[in-house]
Write a protein that holds these residues in place. Structure first.
Motif, PDB file in Angstrom:
ATOM      1  N   MET A   1       0.831  -1.205   0.000  1.00 55.32           N
ATOM      2  CA  MET A   1       0.000   0.000   0.000  1.00 55.32           C
ATOM      3  C   MET A   1       0.865   1.254   0.000  1.00 55.32           C
ATOM      4  SD  MET A   1      -3.031   1.236  -0.160  1.00 55.32           S
ATOM      5  CE  MET A   1      -4.274   0.065   0.392  1.00 55.32           C
ATOM      6  N   LYS A   2       1.974   1.222   0.709  1.00 53.83           N
ATOM      7  CA  LYS A   2       2.872   2.381   0.724  1.00 53.83           C
ATOM      8  C   LYS A   2       3.404   2.664  -0.675  1.00 53.83           C
ATOM      9  CE  LYS A   2       6.846   4.342   3.178  1.00 53.83           C
ATOM     10  NZ  LYS A   2       7.844   4.107   4.253  1.00 53.83           N
ATOM     11  N   CYS A   3       3.760   1.593  -1.395  1.00 53.36           N
ATOM     12  CA  CYS A   3       4.235   1.767  -2.767  1.00 53.36           C
ATOM     13  C   CYS A   3       3.127   2.325  -3.666  1.00 53.36           C
ATOM     14  CB  CYS A   3       4.752   0.440  -3.326  1.00 53.36           C
ATOM     15  SG  CYS A   3       6.316  -0.116  -2.601  1.00 53.36           S
ATOM     16  N   ALA A   4       1.899   1.875  -3.451  1.00 51.64           N
ATOM     17  CA  ALA A   4       0.784   2.389  -4.250  1.00 51.64           C
ATOM     18  C   ALA A   4       0.588   3.882  -4.010  1.00 51.64           C
ATOM     19  CB  ALA A   4      -0.493   1.627  -3.907  1.00 51.64           C
ATOM     20  N   ILE A   5       0.742   4.306  -2.771  1.00 53.52           N
ATOM     21  CA  ILE A   5       0.532   5.720  -2.427  1.00 53.52           C
ATOM     22  C   ILE A   5       1.674   6.592  -2.929  1.00 53.52           C
ATOM     23  CG2 ILE A   5       0.389   7.349  -0.490  1.00 53.52           C
ATOM     24  CD1 ILE A   5      -1.069   5.125   1.075  1.00 53.52           C
TER      25      ILE A   5
ATOM     26  N   GLY B   1       4.170   5.762  -5.176  1.00 55.47           N
ATOM     27  CA  GLY B   1       4.675   5.533  -6.523  1.00 55.47           C
ATOM     28  C   GLY B   1       5.971   4.763  -6.547  1.00 55.47           C
ATOM     29  N   ASN B   2       6.455   4.324  -5.385  1.00 53.14           N
ATOM     30  CA  ASN B   2       7.663   3.508  -5.341  1.00 53.14           C
ATOM     31  C   ASN B   2       7.414   2.169  -6.045  1.00 53.14           C
ATOM     32  OD1 ASN B   2       8.919   5.479  -3.871  1.00 53.14           O
ATOM     33  ND2 ASN B   2       8.713   4.444  -1.891  1.00 53.14           N
ATOM     34  N   HIS B   3       8.488   1.624  -6.598  1.00 54.07           N
ATOM     35  CA  HIS B   3       8.380   0.379  -7.367  1.00 54.07           C
ATOM     36  C   HIS B   3       8.289  -0.819  -6.438  1.00 54.07           C
ATOM     37  CE1 HIS B   3       8.736  -1.919 -11.086  1.00 54.07           C
ATOM     38  NE2 HIS B   3       9.521  -2.755 -10.424  1.00 54.07           N
ATOM     39  N   TYR B   4       7.489  -1.803  -6.811  1.00 58.13           N
ATOM     40  CA  TYR B   4       7.309  -3.030  -6.032  1.00 58.13           C
ATOM     41  C   TYR B   4       7.721  -4.225  -6.893  1.00 58.13           C
ATOM     42  CZ  TYR B   4       5.256  -6.346  -2.739  1.00 58.13           C
ATOM     43  OH  TYR B   4       5.085  -7.346  -1.828  1.00 58.13           O
ATOM     44  N   THR B   5       8.398  -5.195  -6.282  1.00 59.51           N
ATOM     45  CA  THR B   5       8.803  -6.410  -6.988  1.00 59.51           C
ATOM     46  C   THR B   5       8.079  -7.619  -6.413  1.00 59.51           C
ATOM     47  OG1 THR B   5      11.016  -5.495  -7.400  1.00 59.51           O
ATOM     48  CG2 THR B   5      10.735  -7.872  -7.666  1.00 59.51           C
ATOM     49  N   ILE B   6       7.451  -8.383  -7.290  1.00 61.10           N
ATOM     50  CA  ILE B   6       6.817  -9.650  -6.912  1.00 61.10           C
ATOM     51  C   ILE B   6       7.850 -10.758  -7.105  1.00 61.10           C
ATOM     52  CG2 ILE B   6       5.007 -11.311  -7.478  1.00 61.10           C
ATOM     53  CD1 ILE B   6       3.390  -8.980  -8.637  1.00 61.10           C
ATOM     54  N   PHE B   7       8.007 -11.607  -6.081  1.00 59.67           N
ATOM     55  CA  PHE B   7       8.998 -12.676  -6.154  1.00 59.67           C
ATOM     56  C   PHE B   7       8.310 -14.034  -6.341  1.00 59.67           C
ATOM     57  CE2 PHE B   7      11.181  -9.307  -3.817  1.00 59.67           C
ATOM     58  CZ  PHE B   7      12.376  -9.232  -4.523  1.00 59.67           C
ATOM     59  N   GLY B   8       8.310 -14.524  -7.573  1.00 60.61           N
ATOM     60  CA  GLY B   8       7.924 -15.897  -7.872  1.00 60.61           C
ATOM     61  C   GLY B   8       6.444 -16.213  -7.836  1.00 60.61           C
TER      62      GLY B   8
ATOM     63  N   GLU C   1      -4.274 -10.235  -6.319  1.00 64.03           N
ATOM     64  CA  GLU C   1      -5.529  -9.729  -5.771  1.00 64.03           C
ATOM     65  C   GLU C   1      -5.286  -8.566  -4.819  1.00 64.03           C
ATOM     66  OE1 GLU C   1      -7.689 -14.123  -6.114  1.00 64.03           O
ATOM     67  OE2 GLU C   1      -6.950 -13.387  -4.172  1.00 64.03           O
ATOM     68  N   ALA C   2      -4.196  -8.640  -4.051  1.00 60.88           N
ATOM     69  CA  ALA C   2      -3.854  -7.544  -3.136  1.00 60.88           C
ATOM     70  C   ALA C   2      -3.499  -6.279  -3.915  1.00 60.88           C
ATOM     71  CB  ALA C   2      -2.688  -7.961  -2.240  1.00 60.88           C
ATOM     72  N   ILE C   3      -2.787  -6.443  -5.036  1.00 53.46           N
ATOM     73  CA  ILE C   3      -2.438  -5.288  -5.867  1.00 53.46           C
ATOM     74  C   ILE C   3      -3.705  -4.606  -6.382  1.00 53.46           C
ATOM     75  CG2 ILE C   3      -1.442  -4.616  -8.098  1.00 53.46           C
ATOM     76  CD1 ILE C   3       0.781  -6.685  -7.548  1.00 53.46           C
ATOM     77  N   THR C   4      -4.657  -5.394  -6.846  1.00 53.99           N
ATOM     78  CA  THR C   4      -5.915  -4.824  -7.334  1.00 53.99           C
ATOM     79  C   THR C   4      -6.628  -4.044  -6.238  1.00 53.99           C
ATOM     80  OG1 THR C   4      -6.204  -6.587  -8.961  1.00 53.99           O
ATOM     81  CG2 THR C   4      -8.170  -5.383  -8.314  1.00 53.99           C
TER      82      THR C   4
ATOM     83  N   LYS D   1      -4.691   4.766  -7.306  1.00 52.67           N
ATOM     84  CA  LYS D   1      -3.458   4.920  -8.079  1.00 52.67           C
ATOM     85  C   LYS D   1      -3.024   3.561  -8.632  1.00 52.67           C
ATOM     86  CE  LYS D   1      -1.732   8.816  -5.308  1.00 52.67           C
ATOM     87  NZ  LYS D   1      -0.599   9.311  -4.493  1.00 52.67           N
ATOM     88  N   LYS D   2      -2.361   3.585  -9.769  1.00 51.20           N
ATOM     89  CA  LYS D   2      -1.796   2.368 -10.342  1.00 51.20           C
ATOM     90  C   LYS D   2      -0.455   2.071  -9.683  1.00 51.20           C
ATOM     91  CE  LYS D   2      -3.126   0.249 -13.363  1.00 51.20           C
ATOM     92  NZ  LYS D   2      -3.990  -0.976 -13.357  1.00 51.20           N
ATOM     93  N   LEU D   3      -0.254   0.823  -9.363  1.00 52.71           N
ATOM     94  CA  LEU D   3       1.000   0.414  -8.733  1.00 52.71           C
ATOM     95  C   LEU D   3       2.055   0.151  -9.794  1.00 52.71           C
ATOM     96  CD1 LEU D   3       2.303  -0.495  -5.939  1.00 52.71           C
ATOM     97  CD2 LEU D   3       1.797  -2.821  -6.708  1.00 52.71           C
ATOM     98  N   SER D   4       3.252   0.651  -9.559  1.00 57.38           N
ATOM     99  CA  SER D   4       4.393   0.341 -10.417  1.00 57.38           C
ATOM    100  C   SER D   4       5.061  -0.921  -9.871  1.00 57.38           C
ATOM    101  CB  SER D   4       5.395   1.507 -10.412  1.00 57.38           C
ATOM    102  OG  SER D   4       6.603   1.122 -11.041  1.00 57.38           O
ATOM    103  N   TYR D   5       5.012  -2.007 -10.651  1.00 59.24           N
ATOM    104  CA  TYR D   5       5.607  -3.240 -10.152  1.00 59.24           C
ATOM    105  C   TYR D   5       6.186  -4.068 -11.294  1.00 59.24           C
ATOM    106  CZ  TYR D   5       1.332  -5.800 -11.565  1.00 59.24           C
ATOM    107  OH  TYR D   5       0.285  -6.363 -12.254  1.00 59.24           O
ATOM    108  N   SER D   6       7.087  -4.961 -10.921  1.00 57.87           N
ATOM    109  CA  SER D   6       7.686  -5.892 -11.868  1.00 57.87           C
ATOM    110  C   SER D   6       7.702  -7.272 -11.232  1.00 57.87           C
ATOM    111  CB  SER D   6       9.107  -5.456 -12.241  1.00 57.87           C
ATOM    112  OG  SER D   6       9.926  -5.360 -11.091  1.00 57.87           O
TER     113      SER D   6
END
Length: 358
Positions: free
Chosen positions: A230-234, A236-243, A289-292, A300-305
């Motif tokens: 949620m902090k990244c969503a607010i 704009g920091n980038h979030y990485t999903i692992f696996g 689902e948490a990202i949505t 806000k749209k989350l920046s993630y890879s």
């Protein structure tokens, strides 16, 4: 005098315990030396939360002691002795990844620190109820060998499996599995808390948490995924999903609901007992689902890879079965669902970023 003692008192569950218990005890003692900042940097610092609870509760007394050092704990226990009626031990090194960097530190905090707390309790206030926040990581990666099915947004257990209805129960094996270094140190602590209940007859209770969350979580990249997400969503920091294609599932329990479990146990303790503690089928989600949900709540749209490399020992699907606890304590139930919890997390983070504390 009736006293409650809380370790990790400026952390998520510790501070929730302070808030919950402040009107139930004459004094609440907090032990927290902000090691979380050492583990996770500025994002992990709990200093803001220590200040908040110190200002909010006049009967709160803080000690920056290190639970790894008996010499720092002993004076506290000797000063208050048998007036200590309840101990909530939440202090921990909580990250898979961090534990592998410094195994001595991880084991020192999680295992040795817990033994120190148990011995101080046994020697100074043996009738106190001792509550330990363990983790579902004591089951290692055994849950990954359950019959799992890949769905569009999540992994799910086969509907014909006994765990499908309510989730994983306390009889799931903690043996013959890869735990991660963190999981292994928590196993040591978990078993020791049980043993002090069974061997010495102390009023110990072990709670194996799923994802513990809430608005006062100092979420960081390596721990506290909903708060950090949620902090990244607010921000704009980038979030990485692992696996696991981002479909890994966790159940999530609000910190208040967990501490309410502690309170029910305190009023009618069952020495040496173990309980799974999470959101169960009531509150769980995959990473996708948490990202949505975070995007919907924050607007806000989350920046993630995505990284194909999952964290060692990480669970693909984990949902806690709370049937045993609910059978023992039928007056307890969840109060906070997933969306309400995430909304509280959003509002708390937004307030702190704006320079106020929610």
């Amino acid at each position: 005098m009736n006293i409650a003692l809380v370790t990790g008192s400026a952390g998520l569950i510790g501070s929730e315990s302070v808030a919950f218990l402040a009107d139930k005890f004459d004094l609440v003692i907090g032990i927290d030396n902000n090691l979380r900042q050492y583990f996770f940097g500025a994002d992990g610092s709990t200093e803001w939360n220590r200040t908040r609870i110190s200002e909010a509760y006049s009967n709160y007394k803080h000690y920056p002691a290190d639970i790894r050092e008996v010499s720092q704990l002993e004076p506290i226990f000797k000063e208050f002795g048998t007036d200590i009626k309840m101990i909530v031990h939440t202090a921990a090194q909580p990250s898979h990844d961090w534990a592998a960097r410094e195994p001595f530190t991880d084991f020192g905090v999680n295992a040795v620190g817990t033994l120190n707390m148990l011995e101080m309790t046994r020697l100074n206030c043996p009738e106190a109820v001792f509550i330990f926040t363990s983790t579902n990581k004591v089951y290692g990666d055994n849950p990954n060998y359950l019959p799992l099915v890949e769905l569009e947004t999540r992994w799910e257990i086969d509907e014909n499996h006994p765990y499908f209805e309510n989730g994983i129960d306390e009889n799931h094996s903690i043996d013959h599995t890869k735990h991660s270094i963190f999981g292994a140190s928590k196993v040591a602590a978990d078993i020791m808390v049980q043993e002090y209940g069974r061997y010495f007859g102390m009023k110990t209770g072990t709670f194996r948490g799923g994802c513990l969350t809430g608005p006062n979580h100092s979420g960081a990249q390596l721990h506290g995924f909903l708060a950090y997400l949620m902090k990244c969503a607010i921000t704009g920091n980038h979030y990485t999903i692992f696996g696991y294609k981002g479909k890994q599932v966790r159940d999530n329990i609000h910190s208040h609901d967990l501490v309410n479990m502690f309170w029910h146990f305190y009023q009618n303790p069952r020495p040496g007992e173990v309980y799974n503690a999470g959101g169960g089928r009531y509150a769980n989600c995959s990473m996708l689902e948490a990202i949505t949900l975070c995007e919907q709540i924050s607007g806000k749209k989350l920046s993630y890879s995505y990284s194909d490399t999952n964290r060692i020992g990480d669970h693909i699907w984990y949902v806690s079965d709370l049937s045993k606890f609910k059978a023992h304590y039928p007056g307890w139930n969840w109060e906070y669902g997933l969306e309400e919890t995430l909304t509280q997390i959003h509002d708390g983070i937004a307030a702190r970023l704006a320079g106020t504390i929610a």
